[in-house]
Design a protein around this motif. Structure first.
Motif, mmCIF file in Angstrom:
data_model
loop_
_atom_site.group_PDB
_atom_site.id
_atom_site.type_symbol
_atom_site.label_atom_id
_atom_site.label_comp_id
_atom_site.label_asym_id
_atom_site.label_seq_id
_atom_site.Cartn_x
_atom_site.Cartn_y
_atom_site.Cartn_z
ATOM 1 N N MET A 162 -21.659 -4.791 1.902
ATOM 2 C CA MET A 162 -20.332 -4.696 1.609
ATOM 3 C C MET A 162 -19.510 -5.503 2.471
ATOM 4 N N ARG A 163 -18.887 -6.611 1.762
ATOM 5 C CA ARG A 163 -18.093 -7.494 2.513
ATOM 6 C C ARG A 163 -16.561 -6.912 2.666
ATOM 7 N N ILE A 164 -16.167 -6.492 3.924
ATOM 8 C CA ILE A 164 -14.760 -5.862 3.911
ATOM 9 C C ILE A 164 -13.984 -7.022 4.619
ATOM 10 N N VAL A 165 -12.803 -7.370 4.106
ATOM 11 C CA VAL A 165 -11.874 -8.286 4.570
ATOM 12 C C VAL A 165 -10.428 -7.391 4.977
ATOM 13 N N CYS A 166 -10.177 -7.476 6.341
ATOM 14 C CA CYS A 166 -9.178 -6.713 7.193
ATOM 15 C C CYS A 166 -7.883 -7.757 7.406
ATOM 16 N N LEU A 186 -10.816 -4.985 0.381
ATOM 17 C CA LEU A 186 -9.546 -5.461 1.170
ATOM 18 C C LEU A 186 -9.075 -4.198 1.878
ATOM 19 N N ILE A 187 -8.934 -4.338 3.180
ATOM 20 C CA ILE A 187 -8.398 -3.125 3.831
ATOM 21 C C ILE A 187 -7.285 -3.726 4.617
ATOM 22 N N LEU A 202 3.616 3.669 -4.580
ATOM 23 C CA LEU A 202 4.589 2.362 -4.161
ATOM 24 C C LEU A 202 4.061 1.077 -4.271
ATOM 25 N N LEU A 203 2.916 0.890 -4.175
ATOM 26 C CA LEU A 203 2.140 -0.154 -4.157
ATOM 27 C C LEU A 203 1.320 -0.236 -5.362
ATOM 28 N N LYS A 204 1.766 -0.780 -6.343
ATOM 29 C CA LYS A 204 0.884 -0.755 -7.681
ATOM 30 C C LYS A 204 -0.445 -1.574 -7.763
ATOM 31 N N ASN A 205 -0.383 -2.424 -6.876
ATOM 32 C CA ASN A 205 -1.769 -3.523 -6.882
ATOM 33 C C ASN A 205 -2.657 -2.850 -5.653
ATOM 34 N N ALA A 206 -2.246 -1.752 -5.054
ATOM 35 C CA ALA A 206 -3.271 -1.170 -4.184
ATOM 36 C C ALA A 206 -4.091 -0.127 -4.773
ATOM 37 N N THR A 207 -5.345 -0.017 -4.758
ATOM 38 C CA THR A 207 -6.206 0.808 -5.440
ATOM 39 C C THR A 207 -6.310 2.143 -4.865
ATOM 40 N N HIS A 213 -11.383 -3.433 -4.410
ATOM 41 C CA HIS A 213 -10.819 -2.547 -3.899
ATOM 42 C C HIS A 213 -9.917 -2.746 -3.043
ATOM 43 N N LYS A 214 -8.627 -2.346 -2.856
ATOM 44 C CA LYS A 214 -7.604 -2.520 -2.183
ATOM 45 C C LYS A 214 -7.017 -1.341 -1.592
#
Ligand code: 5GP
Ligand code: MN
Ligand code: MN
Ligand code: MN
Length: 243
Positions: free
Chosen positions: A28-32, A51-52, A103-108, A80-81
């Motif tokens: 799993m590639r995690i981007v922080c 994405l974290i 509040l953040l519609k685009n955060a999953t 996944h965000k």
């Protein structure tokens, strides 16, 4: 718009359904990233599975700042965000946890003392930090923070907090170069032993170190002058060994 912070520490965490798809066969590639402080324009974000965001996306904690960050999130390709708030992200501390999660519609996934499982990987997030000018999610050092960290499940693979643990990528430039991370979080890590711990907050100690089986990532984008000068940090979780 002036926000009245409630800062009640007995907030009810949300339950997240497991986003279990399959045991990852490819890793799993995690981007922080963290501490973007309204400067998302110049950030080049690599693609990845997860994405974290470890907090401090706002500068003054205004709703329009969040809106701008949400648009930035919407342009990113990650499936996944995950979002954890920081002390500058005041609106999340003003509303109930349920409302904060919208509040953040685009955060999953909004993580506030809660976790999510993605392809068998257990991630857990918390915004709380030792008090410093009493903005959002501040608590005095000691018992109250220890109570928060006691909520982190033993089997957490990836821990996300806004504060660093004491002594790890938590040195400030001013104040004689002292460590300002959370001592109680450092103690909780001895129990949890996550594979990865992602945080931000102390801009000037951005970087990665591996110690006692945990990879620590201070993913700050901004330097101590709140200028976006650093890149996101990419971490590849190896594929799960068959037991
Ligand atoms: P922020 O305001 O974005 O949360 O933190 C910005 C900077 O404030 C950090 O890069 C660090 O230099 C400093 N800072 C954050 N927390 C503390 C703290 O608890 N004590 C001290 N002395 N400085 C801090
Ligand atoms: Mn563990
Ligand atoms: Mn910050
Ligand atoms: Mn901060």
């Amino acid at each position: 718009m002036h926000m009245h912070r409630k800062n009640h520490r007995f907030r009810q965490p949300l339950k997240h359904e497991a986003h279990q798809i399959a045991t990852p066969s490819k890793g799993m590639r995690i981007v922080c990233l963290s501490d973007t402080h309204c400067q998302t324009n110049s950030i080049d974000v690599p693609d990845g599975d997860v994405l974290i965001v470890a907090g401090d996306v706002c500068l003054n904690g205004r709703m329009h700042e969040l809106q701008q960050f949400d648009e930035f999130l919407g342009r990113l390709p990650h499936k996944h965000k995950l979002f954890v708030a920081g002390n500058h992200d005041i609106p999340f501390d003003c509303f109930t946890t349920e409302k904060a999660a919208t509040l953040l519609k685009n955060a999953t996934c909004y993580l506030e003392n809660s976790g999510v499982e993605i392809e068998g990987v257990k991630l857990w997030g918390s915004p709380w930090q030792p008090e410093f000018f009493d903005w959002a999610f501040n608590l005095p050092r000691g018992r109250q923070l220890a109570e928060m960290w006691a909520l982190i499940p033993d089997d957490t693979d990836v821990l996300i907090t806004h504060t660093p643990p004491y002594g790890i990528l938590d040195r400030v430039d001013g104040d004689g170069g002292k460590h300002v991370g959370c001592e109680d979080l450092r103690r909780a890590l001895q129990r949890v032993k996550p594979k990865v711990h992602v945080f931000g907050h102390v801009h000037e100690d951005r970087g990665v170190i591996t110690q006692n089986g945990t990879t620590f990532i201070n993913a700050c984008i901004c330097n101590r002058h709140y200028m976006a000068v650093y890149d996101p940090i990419v971490f590849d979780l190896p594929k799960r060994e068959k037991a």
